[in-house]
Design an enzyme around this catalytic site. Structure first.
Site, PDB file in Angstrom:
ATOM      1  N   SER A 124       5.199  29.301  -1.221  1.00 57.20           N
ATOM      2  CA  SER A 124       5.437  30.325  -2.235  1.00 57.20           C
ATOM      3  C   SER A 124       4.373  30.236  -3.322  1.00 57.20           C
ATOM      4  O   SER A 124       3.867  29.147  -3.628  1.00 57.20           O
ATOM      5  CB  SER A 124       6.815  30.082  -2.848  1.00 57.20           C
ATOM      6  OG  SER A 124       6.951  30.816  -4.042  1.00 57.20           O
ATOM      7  N   TYR A 148      13.545  24.175  -6.529  1.00 57.76           N
ATOM      8  CA  TYR A 148      13.115  25.011  -5.400  1.00 57.76           C
ATOM      9  C   TYR A 148      11.594  24.955  -5.241  1.00 57.76           C
ATOM     10  O   TYR A 148      11.071  24.690  -4.154  1.00 57.76           O
ATOM     11  CB  TYR A 148      13.574  26.467  -5.604  1.00 57.76           C
ATOM     12  CG  TYR A 148      12.862  27.430  -4.675  1.00 57.76           C
ATOM     13  CD1 TYR A 148      13.141  27.440  -3.313  1.00 57.76           C
ATOM     14  CD2 TYR A 148      11.860  28.294  -5.146  1.00 57.76           C
ATOM     15  CE1 TYR A 148      12.460  28.295  -2.453  1.00 57.76           C
ATOM     16  CE2 TYR A 148      11.175  29.134  -4.294  1.00 57.76           C
ATOM     17  CZ  TYR A 148      11.481  29.132  -2.947  1.00 57.76           C
ATOM     18  OH  TYR A 148      10.792  29.956  -2.091  1.00 57.76           O
ATOM     19  N   LYS A 152       8.845  23.260  -2.165  1.00 62.18           N
ATOM     20  CA  LYS A 152       7.707  23.899  -1.495  1.00 62.18           C
ATOM     21  C   LYS A 152       6.452  23.038  -1.670  1.00 62.18           C
ATOM     22  O   LYS A 152       5.692  22.823  -0.718  1.00 62.18           O
ATOM     23  CB  LYS A 152       7.473  25.306  -2.069  1.00 62.18           C
ATOM     24  CG  LYS A 152       8.596  26.277  -1.768  1.00 62.18           C
ATOM     25  CD  LYS A 152       8.709  26.535  -0.276  1.00 62.18           C
ATOM     26  CE  LYS A 152       9.926  27.357   0.084  1.00 62.18           C
ATOM     27  NZ  LYS A 152      10.216  27.397   1.510  1.00 62.18           N
TER      28      LYS A 152
HETATM   29  P1  NAD Z   1      16.579  34.133   3.541  1.00 63.32           P
HETATM   30  O1  NAD Z   1      17.613  33.338   2.823  1.00 63.32           O
HETATM   31  O2  NAD Z   1      16.837  35.574   3.780  1.00 63.32           O
HETATM   32  O3  NAD Z   1      16.241  33.445   4.933  1.00 63.32           O
HETATM   33  C1  NAD Z   1      16.335  32.064   5.153  1.00 63.32           C
HETATM   34  C2  NAD Z   1      17.147  31.862   6.414  1.00 63.32           C
HETATM   35  O4  NAD Z   1      17.237  30.468   6.675  1.00 63.32           O
HETATM   36  C3  NAD Z   1      18.589  32.390   6.283  1.00 63.32           C
HETATM   37  O5  NAD Z   1      18.871  33.194   7.408  1.00 63.32           O
HETATM   38  C4  NAD Z   1      19.441  31.125   6.284  1.00 63.32           C
HETATM   39  O6  NAD Z   1      20.688  31.349   6.913  1.00 63.32           O
HETATM   40  C5  NAD Z   1      18.563  30.163   7.046  1.00 63.32           C
HETATM   41  N1  NAD Z   1      18.745  28.749   6.741  1.00 63.32           N
HETATM   42  C6  NAD Z   1      18.795  28.123   5.534  1.00 63.32           C
HETATM   43  N2  NAD Z   1      18.915  26.797   5.706  1.00 63.32           N
HETATM   44  C7  NAD Z   1      18.940  26.561   7.033  1.00 63.32           C
HETATM   45  C8  NAD Z   1      19.045  25.412   7.855  1.00 63.32           C
HETATM   46  N3  NAD Z   1      19.163  24.192   7.335  1.00 63.32           N
HETATM   47  N4  NAD Z   1      19.032  25.564   9.197  1.00 63.32           N
HETATM   48  C9  NAD Z   1      18.919  26.770   9.762  1.00 63.32           C
HETATM   49  N5  NAD Z   1      18.827  27.905   9.051  1.00 63.32           N
HETATM   50  C10 NAD Z   1      18.827  27.791   7.710  1.00 63.32           C
HETATM   51  O7  NAD Z   1      15.204  33.938   2.746  1.00 63.32           O
HETATM   52  P2  NAD Z   1      13.810  34.674   2.935  1.00 63.32           P
HETATM   53  O8  NAD Z   1      13.572  35.509   1.730  1.00 63.32           O
HETATM   54  O9  NAD Z   1      13.718  35.278   4.274  1.00 63.32           O
HETATM   55  O10 NAD Z   1      12.835  33.431   2.820  1.00 63.32           O
HETATM   56  C11 NAD Z   1      12.330  32.761   3.975  1.00 63.32           C
HETATM   57  C12 NAD Z   1      11.458  31.610   3.538  1.00 63.32           C
HETATM   58  O11 NAD Z   1      10.399  32.115   2.719  1.00 63.32           O
HETATM   59  C13 NAD Z   1      12.174  30.567   2.682  1.00 63.32           C
HETATM   60  O12 NAD Z   1      11.685  29.298   3.027  1.00 63.32           O
HETATM   61  C14 NAD Z   1      11.787  30.934   1.273  1.00 63.32           C
HETATM   62  O13 NAD Z   1      11.833  29.844   0.416  1.00 63.32           O
HETATM   63  C15 NAD Z   1      10.367  31.426   1.487  1.00 63.32           C
HETATM   64  N6  NAD Z   1       9.930  32.339   0.431  1.00 63.32           N
HETATM   65  C16 NAD Z   1      10.639  33.464   0.151  1.00 63.32           C
HETATM   66  C17 NAD Z   1      10.216  34.315  -0.864  1.00 63.32           C
HETATM   67  C18 NAD Z   1      10.996  35.563  -1.195  1.00 63.32           C
HETATM   68  O14 NAD Z   1      10.732  36.149  -2.225  1.00 63.32           O
HETATM   69  N7  NAD Z   1      11.929  36.019  -0.383  1.00 63.32           N
HETATM   70  C19 NAD Z   1       9.067  34.027  -1.604  1.00 63.32           C
HETATM   71  C20 NAD Z   1       8.348  32.862  -1.285  1.00 63.32           C
HETATM   72  C21 NAD Z   1       8.781  32.036  -0.252  1.00 63.32           C
HETATM   73  C1  UD1 Z   2      11.326  35.191  -8.523  1.00 70.83           C
HETATM   74  C2  UD1 Z   2      11.503  33.697  -8.465  1.00 70.83           C
HETATM   75  C3  UD1 Z   2      10.350  33.067  -7.688  1.00 70.83           C
HETATM   76  C4  UD1 Z   2      10.219  33.701  -6.297  1.00 70.83           C
HETATM   77  C5  UD1 Z   2      10.043  35.213  -6.484  1.00 70.83           C
HETATM   78  C6  UD1 Z   2       9.929  35.967  -5.191  1.00 70.83           C
HETATM   79  C7  UD1 Z   2      12.687  33.175 -10.569  1.00 70.83           C
HETATM   80  C8  UD1 Z   2      12.559  32.567 -11.930  1.00 70.83           C
HETATM   81  N1  UD1 Z   2      11.550  33.176  -9.817  1.00 70.83           N
HETATM   82  O1  UD1 Z   2      10.193  35.415  -9.286  1.00 70.83           O
HETATM   83  O2  UD1 Z   2      10.518  31.690  -7.540  1.00 70.83           O
HETATM   84  O3  UD1 Z   2       9.110  33.165  -5.602  1.00 70.83           O
HETATM   85  O4  UD1 Z   2      11.175  35.717  -7.211  1.00 70.83           O
HETATM   86  O5  UD1 Z   2      11.161  36.019  -4.536  1.00 70.83           O
HETATM   87  O6  UD1 Z   2      13.745  33.588 -10.131  1.00 70.83           O
HETATM   88  N2  UD1 Z   2      12.984  41.616 -13.618  1.00 70.83           N
HETATM   89  C9  UD1 Z   2      13.645  42.424 -14.516  1.00 70.83           C
HETATM   90  N3  UD1 Z   2      14.964  42.680 -14.297  1.00 70.83           N
HETATM   91  C10 UD1 Z   2      15.666  42.148 -13.234  1.00 70.83           C
HETATM   92  C11 UD1 Z   2      14.970  41.314 -12.334  1.00 70.83           C
HETATM   93  C12 UD1 Z   2      13.626  41.055 -12.558  1.00 70.83           C
HETATM   94  O7  UD1 Z   2      13.059  42.930 -15.475  1.00 70.83           O
HETATM   95  O8  UD1 Z   2      16.877  42.391 -13.121  1.00 70.83           O
HETATM   96  C13 UD1 Z   2      11.543  41.372 -13.835  1.00 70.83           C
HETATM   97  C14 UD1 Z   2      11.164  39.910 -14.003  1.00 70.83           C
HETATM   98  O9  UD1 Z   2      11.224  39.527 -15.347  1.00 70.83           O
HETATM   99  C15 UD1 Z   2       9.741  39.905 -13.423  1.00 70.83           C
HETATM  100  C16 UD1 Z   2       9.764  40.979 -12.350  1.00 70.83           C
HETATM  101  O10 UD1 Z   2      10.880  41.817 -12.667  1.00 70.83           O
HETATM  102  O11 UD1 Z   2       8.817  40.281 -14.419  1.00 70.83           O
HETATM  103  C17 UD1 Z   2       9.950  40.440 -10.951  1.00 70.83           C
HETATM  104  O12 UD1 Z   2      11.089  39.586 -10.921  1.00 70.83           O
HETATM  105  P1  UD1 Z   2      11.611  38.899  -9.552  1.00 70.83           P
HETATM  106  O13 UD1 Z   2      11.799  39.943  -8.527  1.00 70.83           O
HETATM  107  O14 UD1 Z   2      12.791  38.062  -9.898  1.00 70.83           O
HETATM  108  O15 UD1 Z   2      10.390  37.987  -9.075  1.00 70.83           O
HETATM  109  P2  UD1 Z   2       9.629  36.777  -9.807  1.00 70.83           P
HETATM  110  O16 UD1 Z   2       9.871  36.785 -11.266  1.00 70.83           O
HETATM  111  O17 UD1 Z   2       8.219  36.822  -9.354  1.00 70.83           O
END
Ligand code: NAD
Ligand code: UD1
Length: 331
Positions: A124, A148, A152
């Site tokens: 991330s 969290y 990572k």
């Molecule tokens: P998500 O929660 O939708 O998907 C994660 C999946 O992993 C879920 O289906 C959950 O059931 C499964 N899971 C969790 N723990 C498990 C375990 N021990 N064994 C098997 N399955 C397990 O999340 P996502 O948004 O799809 O994120 C996927 C990956 O990307 C994560 O590692 C997350 O940290 C990373 N990531 C996500 C974002 C984002 O904004 N969504 C940003 C940066 C990194």
């Molecule tokens: C969040 C996570 C980050 C993760 C990323 C992508 C936190 C502190 N950080 O960050 O770890 O990698 O999502 O999934 O949770 N905002 C509003 N109103 C809302 C929600 C968000 O104004 O109800 C604003 C926030 O202040 C920010 C922007 O929208 O400026 C994006 O927010 P968000 O979607 O939560 O993403 P990140 O802040 O990047």
């Protein structure tokens, strides 16, 4: 290639499974459904008209992981499984450290034992901490601000050390920026439990009437309109980035930002949503959210240069596909 996709029923994993199947790969999903539903697997199959092998199993459980490695010959692993809620990680640090780090270690161990040399990891942009934008892969990482983010950073270090000690091991650390949107079919997308933390899922729920109005967290940042700036990337572009990472993976450690390289403010995202979907989003400006930074966006030149990959979809596609998915959810 035959790819093990942990967390493949989740948001990013399910879209990547679709992209893998569309590209002609075979997919085995391992997901314990802690944050997803089994029907997602059926929807992946419906979109692609291809079959997926699915294990409802825990990637942090040694017996379950080894059972899956014994049953298949994998060419690579993409490790999405993990917990991802920043606030919850502060309340339950042990759950986060255990789940996110033990799963990475077990998958690494089994890759070495069963001769699987390609490992793609969901990292991330949070590992950059509070650094100057645009964020690039060579900069020194900042201090993470929550458990969290720390899981990572630690997983990145573990995989880097494994690659150092095993010259055939190939690792891709993918640092995602802000994934949004959904598959254009509307069959898979982001369906957070409870009240969404992230901006676009909150906006789609306001559009639907589930939530009354959006709170904009701060308009006094040092950005063009004062609201927070992020690098939103369509989840299908992100998914395709994983295919490129696998295709170009060679021994050693490779780190890539997956973003668009463009920053969008909160107000710009609201406006894009309103224009694309012809729905008004009521909002009020409130105070800053603790822990937020003013602006993050990626330097994406490395992924373009080395993976021949760049994001193709624009803000309009992101907000349209996000809304299309939310409407179909029918809650
Ligand atoms: P998500 O929660 O939708 O998907 C994660 C999946 O992993 C879920 O289906 C959950 O059931 C499964 N899971 C969790 N723990 C498990 C375990 N021990 N064994 C098997 N399955 C397990 O999340 P996502 O948004 O799809 O994120 C996927 C990956 O990307 C994560 O590692 C997350 O940290 C990373 N990531 C996500 C974002 C984002 O904004 N969504 C940003 C940066 C990194
Ligand atoms: C969040 C996570 C980050 C993760 C990323 C992508 C936190 C502190 N950080 O960050 O770890 O990698 O999502 O999934 O949770 N905002 C509003 N109103 C809302 C929600 C968000 O104004 O109800 C604003 C926030 O202040 C920010 C922007 O929208 O400026 C994006 O927010 P968000 O979607 O939560 O993403 P990140 O802040 O990047």
């Amino acid at each position: 290639m035959n790819i093990l996709v942990t967390g493949g029923a989740g948001y990013i994993g399910s879209h990547t499974a679709v992209a893998l199947l569309d590209a002609g790969h075979s997919v085995v999903i391992m997901d314990n459904l802690s944050n997803s539903k089994a029907e997602v697997v059926a929807n992946i199959e419906e979109i692609t008209s291809k079959q997926v092998v699915f294990y409802e199993a825990d990637a942090a459980d040694p017996v379950s992981v080894e059972r899956v490695f014994k049953a298949h010959k994998f060419d690579g692993v993409i490790h999405f499984a993990g917990y991802k809620a920043v606030g919850e990680s502060v309340e339950k640090p042990l759950d986060y450290y255990y789940n996110n780090i033990v799963s990475t270690m077990l998958l690494g161990k089994n890759c070495l034992k069963y001769g699987v040399n390609k490992f793609v990891f969901s990292s991330s942009a949070t590992v950059y901490g509070d650094n100057d934008v645009p964020l690039d892969e060579d900069m020194e990482l900042g201090k993470t601000t929550n458990p969290y983010g720390e899981t990572k950073a630690i997983s990145e270090r573990i995989l880097t050390d494994v690659a150092k000690a095993n010259p055939n091991f190939a690792v891709s650390l993918l640092r995602y920026f802000n994934p949004v949107g959904a598959h254009p079919s509307g069959l898979i997308g982001e369906d957070p439990k409870g009240i969404p933390n992230n901006l676009l899922p909150y906006i789609t729920q306001v559009a639907k009437g589930t939530l009354k109005q959006l709170k904009v967290f701060g308009d006094d940042y040092d950005t063009a309109d004062g609201t927070g700036v992020r690098d939103y990337i369509h989840v299908m572009d992100l998914a395709e980035g994983h295919i490129a990472a696998l295709d170009y993976l060679t021994a050693g450690v490779h780190i890539y930002n997956l973003g668009t390289g463009r920053g969008t403010s909160v107000l710009e995202l609201i406006q894009a949503f309103e224009e694309a979907n012809q729905i008004k989003i009521p909002y009020e400006i409130v105070g800053r959210r603790p822990g937020d930074v003013a602006a993050t966006y990626a330097d994406v030149t490395k992924a373009k240069r080395e993976l021949d990959w760049e994001a193709k979809r624009d803000l309009h596609d992101m907000v349209k596909d996000a809304w299309h998915f939310e409407k179909r959810l029918g809650k």
